[in-house]
Design a protein around this motif. Structure first.
Motif, PDB file in Angstrom:
ATOM      1  N   VAL A  25       0.846  -1.197   0.000  1.00 57.54           N
ATOM      2  CA  VAL A  25       0.000   0.000   0.000  1.00 57.54           C
ATOM      3  C   VAL A  25       0.881   1.247   0.000  1.00 57.54           C
ATOM      4  CG1 VAL A  25      -1.750   1.302   1.269  1.00 57.54           C
ATOM      5  CG2 VAL A  25      -1.856  -1.197   1.206  1.00 57.54           C
ATOM      6  N   GLY A  26       0.602   2.172  -0.902  1.00 61.90           N
ATOM      7  CA  GLY A  26       1.282   3.462  -0.910  1.00 61.90           C
ATOM      8  C   GLY A  26       0.359   4.528  -0.355  1.00 61.90           C
ATOM      9  N   ALA A  27       0.935   5.590   0.183  1.00 59.64           N
ATOM     10  CA  ALA A  27       0.104   6.638   0.782  1.00 59.64           C
ATOM     11  C   ALA A  27       0.750   7.996   0.636  1.00 59.64           C
ATOM     12  CB  ALA A  27      -0.140   6.333   2.265  1.00 59.64           C
ATOM     13  N   GLN A  28      -0.089   8.998   0.397  1.00 56.81           N
ATOM     14  CA  GLN A  28       0.304  10.393   0.478  1.00 56.81           C
ATOM     15  C   GLN A  28      -0.744  11.040   1.357  1.00 56.81           C
ATOM     16  OE1 GLN A  28      -1.167  13.499  -0.908  1.00 56.81           O
ATOM     17  NE2 GLN A  28       0.442  14.458   0.284  1.00 56.81           N
ATOM     18  N   LEU A  29      -0.400  11.186   2.645  1.00 57.00           N
ATOM     19  CA  LEU A  29      -1.369  11.688   3.604  1.00 57.00           C
ATOM     20  C   LEU A  29      -1.224  13.191   3.780  1.00 57.00           C
ATOM     21  CD1 LEU A  29      -1.313   8.748   6.161  1.00 57.00           C
ATOM     22  CD2 LEU A  29      -2.773   9.084   4.161  1.00 57.00           C
ATOM     23  N   GLN A  30      -2.179  13.789   4.465  1.00 55.08           N
ATOM     24  CA  GLN A  30      -2.345  15.248   4.479  1.00 55.08           C
ATOM     25  C   GLN A  30      -1.108  15.982   4.988  1.00 55.08           C
ATOM     26  OE1 GLN A  30      -5.810  16.467   6.680  1.00 55.08           O
ATOM     27  NE2 GLN A  30      -6.230  18.117   5.264  1.00 55.08           N
ATOM     28  N   GLU A  31      -0.418  15.423   5.962  1.00 52.49           N
ATOM     29  CA  GLU A  31       0.720  16.109   6.562  1.00 52.49           C
ATOM     30  C   GLU A  31       2.052  15.667   5.959  1.00 52.49           C
ATOM     31  OE1 GLU A  31       0.135  18.583   8.576  1.00 52.49           O
ATOM     32  OE2 GLU A  31      -2.001  18.148   8.461  1.00 52.49           O
ATOM     33  N   ALA A  62      15.403  11.304  -2.624  1.00 53.70           N
ATOM     34  CA  ALA A  62      14.168  10.881  -1.966  1.00 53.70           C
ATOM     35  C   ALA A  62      13.642   9.586  -2.578  1.00 53.70           C
ATOM     36  CB  ALA A  62      13.113  11.980  -2.053  1.00 53.70           C
ATOM     37  N   LEU A  63      13.622   9.518  -3.897  1.00 56.82           N
ATOM     38  CA  LEU A  63      13.118   8.318  -4.556  1.00 56.82           C
ATOM     39  C   LEU A  63      14.020   7.118  -4.291  1.00 56.82           C
ATOM     40  CD1 LEU A  63      11.863   9.969  -7.815  1.00 56.82           C
ATOM     41  CD2 LEU A  63      10.497   8.448  -6.386  1.00 56.82           C
ATOM     42  N   ARG A  64      15.323   7.326  -4.344  1.00 57.42           N
ATOM     43  CA  ARG A  64      16.248   6.223  -4.075  1.00 57.42           C
ATOM     44  C   ARG A  64      16.111   5.723  -2.636  1.00 57.42           C
ATOM     45  NH1 ARG A  64      20.529   8.722  -5.196  1.00 57.42           N
ATOM     46  NH2 ARG A  64      21.348   9.111  -3.107  1.00 57.42           N
ATOM     47  N   MET A  65      15.961   6.654  -1.678  1.00 57.63           N
ATOM     48  CA  MET A  65      15.827   6.274  -0.281  1.00 57.63           C
ATOM     49  C   MET A  65      14.534   5.494  -0.055  1.00 57.63           C
ATOM     50  SD  MET A  65      15.600   8.734   3.081  1.00 57.63           S
ATOM     51  CE  MET A  65      13.987   9.392   2.591  1.00 57.63           C
ATOM     52  N   TYR A  66      13.417   5.992  -0.607  1.00 62.60           N
ATOM     53  CA  TYR A  66      12.145   5.294  -0.422  1.00 62.60           C
ATOM     54  C   TYR A  66      12.184   3.915  -1.068  1.00 62.60           C
ATOM     55  CZ  TYR A  66       9.204   8.904   1.732  1.00 62.60           C
ATOM     56  OH  TYR A  66       8.634   9.790   2.618  1.00 62.60           O
ATOM     57  N   GLN A  79       3.725  17.684  -5.392  1.00 60.67           N
ATOM     58  CA  GLN A  79       2.694  16.659  -5.466  1.00 60.67           C
ATOM     59  C   GLN A  79       3.088  15.566  -6.452  1.00 60.67           C
ATOM     60  OE1 GLN A  79       1.476  17.111  -2.913  1.00 60.67           O
ATOM     61  NE2 GLN A  79      -0.597  17.912  -2.951  1.00 60.67           N
ATOM     62  N   ARG A  80       3.716  15.935  -7.548  1.00 57.22           N
ATOM     63  CA  ARG A  80       4.195  14.944  -8.518  1.00 57.22           C
ATOM     64  C   ARG A  80       5.206  14.016  -7.850  1.00 57.22           C
ATOM     65  NH1 ARG A  80       4.320  15.174 -14.550  1.00 57.22           N
ATOM     66  NH2 ARG A  80       2.974  16.982 -14.452  1.00 57.22           N
ATOM     67  N   LEU A  81       6.101  14.593  -7.047  1.00 52.88           N
ATOM     68  CA  LEU A  81       7.077  13.781  -6.327  1.00 52.88           C
ATOM     69  C   LEU A  81       6.393  12.877  -5.310  1.00 52.88           C
ATOM     70  CD1 LEU A  81       9.906  12.921  -5.444  1.00 52.88           C
ATOM     71  CD2 LEU A  81      10.029  15.020  -4.061  1.00 52.88           C
ATOM     72  N   PHE A  82       5.401  13.400  -4.585  1.00 56.29           N
ATOM     73  CA  PHE A  82       4.698  12.580  -3.595  1.00 56.29           C
ATOM     74  C   PHE A  82       3.998  11.395  -4.261  1.00 56.29           C
ATOM     75  CE2 PHE A  82       4.433  16.424  -0.639  1.00 56.29           C
ATOM     76  CZ  PHE A  82       5.413  15.925   0.213  1.00 56.29           C
ATOM     77  N   ILE A  83       3.437  11.610  -5.452  1.00 58.26           N
ATOM     78  CA  ILE A  83       2.802  10.507  -6.169  1.00 58.26           C
ATOM     79  C   ILE A  83       3.841   9.458  -6.545  1.00 58.26           C
ATOM     80  CG2 ILE A  83       1.644   9.862  -8.311  1.00 58.26           C
ATOM     81  CD1 ILE A  83       0.098  12.479  -8.135  1.00 58.26           C
ATOM     82  N   ALA A  84       4.993   9.895  -7.062  1.00 60.08           N
ATOM     83  CA  ALA A  84       6.049   8.938  -7.404  1.00 60.08           C
ATOM     84  C   ALA A  84       6.503   8.168  -6.167  1.00 60.08           C
ATOM     85  CB  ALA A  84       7.224   9.672  -8.045  1.00 60.08           C
ATOM     86  N   LEU A  85       6.620   8.844  -5.027  1.00 61.74           N
ATOM     87  CA  LEU A  85       7.019   8.170  -3.792  1.00 61.74           C
ATOM     88  C   LEU A  85       5.961   7.162  -3.352  1.00 61.74           C
ATOM     89  CD1 LEU A  85       8.484  11.205  -1.803  1.00 61.74           C
ATOM     90  CD2 LEU A  85       9.777   9.337  -2.865  1.00 61.74           C
ATOM     91  N   ALA A  86       4.685   7.501  -3.551  1.00 62.74           N
ATOM     92  CA  ALA A  86       3.612   6.579  -3.185  1.00 62.74           C
ATOM     93  C   ALA A  86       3.619   5.336  -4.072  1.00 62.74           C
ATOM     94  CB  ALA A  86       2.262   7.281  -3.280  1.00 62.74           C
ATOM     95  N   LEU A  87       4.201   5.446  -5.278  1.00 56.54           N
ATOM     96  CA  LEU A  87       4.206   4.335  -6.228  1.00 56.54           C
ATOM     97  C   LEU A  87       5.500   3.542  -6.230  1.00 56.54           C
ATOM     98  CD1 LEU A  87       2.515   6.047  -9.299  1.00 56.54           C
ATOM     99  CD2 LEU A  87       1.527   4.288  -7.841  1.00 56.54           C
ATOM    100  N   VAL A  88       6.529   4.019  -5.528  1.00 55.80           N
ATOM    101  CA  VAL A  88       7.850   3.412  -5.661  1.00 55.80           C
ATOM    102  C   VAL A  88       7.900   1.992  -5.093  1.00 55.80           C
ATOM    103  CG1 VAL A  88       8.926   4.206  -3.502  1.00 55.80           C
ATOM    104  CG2 VAL A  88      10.318   4.019  -5.598  1.00 55.80           C
ATOM    105  N   GLY A  89       6.946   1.636  -4.235  1.00 53.68           N
ATOM    106  CA  GLY A  89       6.914   0.284  -3.696  1.00 53.68           C
ATOM    107  C   GLY A  89       6.095  -0.686  -4.518  1.00 53.68           C
TER     108      GLY A  89
END
Length: 236
Positions: free
Chosen positions: A78-84, A96-100, A136-146
């Protein structure tokens, strides 16, 4: 097939009832919206679904698992981009992407994700330098990296200008098109109407209506989803 099943969910904070008997189903492969006024319990629902909050009562199952007790297993699915959501100001997009990606057993190729979401040109840009739309584009990519099966998005477009909102809508549709089930918390009815296959309208800690945007408009006997929303939540 339901990938999220919530039955009779309740949650209180310091004696204040945030959720009071919420039940809903999210089917595989759909964009499911959760809408409602501030304080209606929208964020609490997704926090319980993500395992960040333990419910006081009721049951939550995500991909057949308990989000709180099986959180480690669900984090891989499950990926998530929550409010905070936030990142350190100095971290770079590529870092950030490599770390996640390193947190997952079977991550997506983070370099390919940068290409897919048009972030390659900003690989070396620091988080603090990004506009709201690029964050927001980065947060979406981070939510999908898994490589998730389900993605939870809480008020993803709040604070964005109209062009950035429209671009983000396209990214959300692209997630669904690649087979990811999307749960979208929003208070924008134009957004819900444009994106959601089905949605739940929440008020006072309860689900007051559920269905497709067209079904909700018909139920409220109104001309638009915005009018239906106000009618169904009892607001004038």
């Amino acid at each position: 097939m339901a990938v999220i099943e919530i039955d009779d969910l309740s949650k209180s904070y310091r004696g204040v009832q945030a959720l009071n008997g919420v039940s809903l189903r999210v089917e595989r492969g759909e964009i499911f919206g959760i809408a409602g006024p501030n304080g209606a319990g929208k964020t609490t629902i997704v926090e319980c679904a993500s395992g960040l909050r333990r419910p006081d009562g009721g049951t939550v199952r995500v991909l057949g698992l308990n989000p709180h007790d099986d959180r480690r297993a669900l984090l891989q699915r499950v990926g998530a981009q929550l409010q905070e959501a936030a990142l350190p100001d100095g971290i770079k997009v590529g870092e950030a992407l490599r770390m996640y990606a390193s947190l997952y057993d079977h991550p997506a190729d983070w370099r390919a994700l940068m290409d897919e979401w048009d972030l390659t040109g900003r690989k070396g840009a620091r988080f603090a330098s990004l506009s709201g739309g690029w964050k927001q584009r980065l947060f979406i990519a981070l939510a999908l990296v898994g490589n998730p099966e389900v993605v939870l998005l809480d008020e993803l477009t709040t604070g964005l200008d109209p062009d950035a909102r429209r671009t983000t809508w396209g990214l959300i549709r692209a997630m669904r098109d690649r087979g990811v089930t999307v749960v979208l918390v929003t208070h924008f009815m134009d957004e819900a109407e444009a994106l959601c296959d089905r949605m739940a309208i929440v008020g006072g800690g309860r689900v007051v209506a559920e269905g497709s945007p067209r079904d909700l408009i018909a139920e409220a006997r109104t001309a638009s989803l915005e009018e239906a929303y106000f009618a169904l939540t009892g607001r004038n």
